[in-house]
Design an enzyme around this catalytic site. Structure first.
Site, short mmCIF file in Angstrom:
data_model
loop_
_atom_site.label_atom_id
_atom_site.label_comp_id
_atom_site.label_asym_id
_atom_site.label_seq_id
_atom_site.Cartn_x
_atom_site.Cartn_y
_atom_site.Cartn_z
N ASN A 1 0.81 -1.23 0.00
CA ASN A 1 0.00 0.00 0.00
C ASN A 1 0.84 1.27 0.00
O ASN A 1 0.38 2.33 0.40
CB ASN A 1 -0.99 -0.02 1.17
CG ASN A 1 -0.32 -0.35 2.49
OD1 ASN A 1 0.89 -0.28 2.60
ND2 ASN A 1 -1.11 -0.69 3.50
N ARG B 1 2.76 6.07 12.25
CA ARG B 1 2.04 5.51 13.40
C ARG B 1 1.83 6.62 14.43
O ARG B 1 2.72 7.45 14.67
CB ARG B 1 2.84 4.37 14.05
CG ARG B 1 2.75 3.05 13.30
CD ARG B 1 1.34 2.49 13.22
NE ARG B 1 1.25 1.25 12.46
CZ ARG B 1 0.89 1.16 11.18
NH1 ARG B 1 0.58 2.26 10.49
NH2 ARG B 1 0.80 -0.02 10.59
N GLN C 1 -6.10 2.74 18.46
CA GLN C 1 -7.08 2.70 17.38
C GLN C 1 -8.09 1.60 17.65
O GLN C 1 -7.67 0.53 18.11
CB GLN C 1 -6.38 2.44 16.04
CG GLN C 1 -5.60 3.65 15.58
CD GLN C 1 -5.03 3.49 14.16
OE1 GLN C 1 -4.42 4.39 13.65
NE2 GLN C 1 -5.22 2.36 13.52
N HIS D 1 -7.77 5.87 10.11
CA HIS D 1 -6.65 5.16 9.48
C HIS D 1 -7.11 4.51 8.16
O HIS D 1 -7.56 3.37 8.15
CB HIS D 1 -6.12 4.11 10.45
CG HIS D 1 -4.81 3.53 10.03
ND1 HIS D 1 -4.05 2.75 10.86
CD2 HIS D 1 -4.12 3.61 8.88
CE1 HIS D 1 -2.94 2.38 10.23
NE2 HIS D 1 -2.97 2.88 9.02
P1 NAI Z 1 9.99 0.75 4.67
O1 NAI Z 1 10.51 -0.34 5.55
O2 NAI Z 1 10.15 0.62 3.21
O3 NAI Z 1 10.65 2.15 5.10
C1 NAI Z 1 10.80 2.56 6.40
C2 NAI Z 1 12.02 3.47 6.48
O4 NAI Z 1 12.10 4.00 7.81
C3 NAI Z 1 13.33 2.71 6.21
O5 NAI Z 1 14.09 3.41 5.26
C4 NAI Z 1 13.99 2.67 7.57
O6 NAI Z 1 15.41 2.67 7.50
C5 NAI Z 1 13.46 3.96 8.20
N1 NAI Z 1 13.59 3.97 9.65
C6 NAI Z 1 13.45 2.95 10.52
N2 NAI Z 1 13.70 3.38 11.76
C7 NAI Z 1 14.01 4.71 11.68
C8 NAI Z 1 14.40 5.69 12.62
N3 NAI Z 1 14.55 5.38 13.91
N4 NAI Z 1 14.62 6.93 12.18
C9 NAI Z 1 14.52 7.23 10.87
N5 NAI Z 1 14.19 6.34 9.92
C10 NAI Z 1 13.93 5.08 10.33
O7 NAI Z 1 8.47 0.92 5.08
P2 NAI Z 1 7.33 1.71 4.29
O8 NAI Z 1 6.61 0.79 3.39
O9 NAI Z 1 7.90 2.95 3.71
O10 NAI Z 1 6.35 2.06 5.50
C11 NAI Z 1 6.79 2.88 6.58
C12 NAI Z 1 5.76 2.85 7.69
O11 NAI Z 1 4.57 3.51 7.27
C13 NAI Z 1 5.29 1.45 8.09
O12 NAI Z 1 6.18 0.82 8.99
C14 NAI Z 1 3.96 1.73 8.72
O13 NAI Z 1 4.10 2.01 10.10
C15 NAI Z 1 3.49 2.99 7.99
N6 NAI Z 1 2.39 2.67 7.04
C16 NAI Z 1 1.20 3.30 7.23
C17 NAI Z 1 0.13 3.00 6.42
C18 NAI Z 1 -1.18 3.71 6.57
O14 NAI Z 1 -2.19 3.22 6.07
N7 NAI Z 1 -1.21 4.85 7.22
C19 NAI Z 1 0.24 1.97 5.36
C20 NAI Z 1 1.58 1.47 5.18
C21 NAI Z 1 2.60 1.79 6.03
#
Ligand code: NAI
Length: 350
Positions: free
Chosen positions: A114, A251, A280, A299
């Site tokens: 997504n 989040r 939530q 959400h």
């Molecule tokens: P991803 O794993 O591709 O990217 C996450 C990035 O955050 C990575 O580059 C990682 O190195 C970085 N990261 C991790 N810890 C960090 C920190 N302490 N400081 C800075 N950067 C940090 O994941 P993606 O697909 O981009 O999703 C990210 C987040 O978005 C998910 O984990 C989820 O919580 C949220 N999400 C929300 C959705 C919604 O419907 N609102 C749907 C999909 C994801």
């Protein structure tokens, strides 16, 4: 084997829109598939104590971030048969990942399913805040025509500095979608991109403390881990530029609830948007519902009908492999038999 699917109630929409695969009733379109494989699929919208009897003999639990079943350490301790925890979507913080790893379990999510849906929502909410859309819309609905009041808080996005915290799949898609707006894009991630990747995306790396005071808009796109829990606390919100906007589709717990309300009420932040809350569903009296200058949604950003199709297909793939005794797709794995394997999570847990 018993598979438990916990999701939001679809109500009448479940029948009217069969593509609404992500609700409890429509069960990701997997009811027949699980039955044909000789297993049992139980669906529920219970997330409180009523969920616990269903979990007792579950082998697989599938949860969704949009209506999270919080599978805590205490709950896991009462689930002797559990082997696999799956997220229909992306972001698996509703599972106690450390406890799951200690138990030797496997945890997966449908990586990438997504990310476009969320990136589009981020762009929409950035524009909604910067252009002061919500008051303008409410003025029209209320029969008004108060140009001064609306224009007095409305800006162009062009020429502004946008910061992205968490430059993963979503962060990068946000950066690409910002390009035609002629903004400067800076980012912080605990894993810096290569110079070539930065050039392709047109982004510049800054340490978080350097990024906060220079941005007119910040988008949070990092997972919730022990390292990002309340990352945007009172002190970091205070470091943000006066009059800046914050968008959080990652989040809810990454932003301190009360500190944010204070920053928005005082005018230090000009506005806040996003779609993620803690807990939530957000209680009726959650202070973000009633704070000024917000443009939040429930959400929903990552659960468009297209996204639901993609994460339903991903969960089918995970179950097919699990039932056949095969490992999950490498990209989907967060924890494999007790070992953290996803680089986005492992640094914070190991
Ligand atoms: P991803 O794993 O591709 O990217 C996450 C990035 O955050 C990575 O580059 C990682 O190195 C970085 N990261 C991790 N810890 C960090 C920190 N302490 N400081 C800075 N950067 C940090 O994941 P993606 O697909 O981009 O999703 C990210 C987040 O978005 C998910 O984990 C989820 O919580 C949220 N999400 C929300 C959705 C919604 O419907 N609102 C749907 C999909 C994801």
């Amino acid at each position: 084997m018993k598979v438990v699917w916990v999701a939001y109630p679809g109500g009448p929409t479940a029948k009217e829109v069969p593509e609404l695969l992500g609700c409890a009733e429509n069960a990701l379109g997997l009811k027949e598939f699980v039955r044909q494989q000789g297993h049992e699929l139980v669906t529920t919208s219970e997330t409180g104590p009523g969920l616990e009897p269903l979990l007792q003999d579950a082998t697989v639990v599938i949860a969704t971030p949009f209506w999270p079943a919080y599978i805590t350490r205490e709950r896991l301790a009462k689930m002797p048969n559990v082997q696999l925890l799956l997220t229909a979507g992306v972001g698996s913080d509703h599972f106690d990942l450390a406890a799951a790893a200690e138990r030797g379990l496997t945890v997966g999510e449908v990586t990438g399913s997504n990310v476009v849906s969320v990136a589009e929502h981020v762009l929409m909410q950035v524009l909604i805040l910067v252009r002061n859309f919500v008051p303008a819309y409410l003025d029209v609905v209320g029969g008004g025509w108060d140009i001064a009041k609306i224009a007095g808080r409305s800006h162009d996005l062009e020429g502004k500095t946008v910061g992205i915290v968490g430059m993963g799949r979503i962060g990068q898609r946000v950066a690409l979608r910002l390009r035609p707006f002629d903004v400067r894009v800076v980012y912080y991630d605990n894993r810096r991109l290569t110079t070539a990747e930065e050039e392709v995306l047109g982004v510049r790396y800054l340490a978080l403390d350097a990024l906060l005071p220079v941005c007119d808009v910040i988008s949070i796109n990092a997972p919730l881990t022990p390292a990002t829990d309340r990352l945007f606390d009172r002190a970091r919100l205070a470091r943000m530029k006066r009059g800046a906007y914050l968008v959080n589709t990652a989040r809810g717990r990454i932003v301190d609830t009360d500190a944010l309300v204070a920053a928005v009420k005082s005018g230090h932040l000009a506005g806040y948007a996003g779609d993620v809350w803690y807990p939530q569903p957000a209680p009726k009296d959650h202070p973000w519902r009633s704070m000024p200058n917000h443009a939040m949604t429930p959400h929903v950003s990552g659960t468009t009908l297209e996204a639901q199709r993609r994460y339903a297909d991903g969960i089918r793939d995970c179950l097919a492999r699990f039932f056949a005794g095969k490992p999950l797709d490498r990209d989907y794995l967060i924890v494999e038999n007790g070992k953290f394997v996803s680089p986005s999570y492992s640094y914070a847990f190991t």
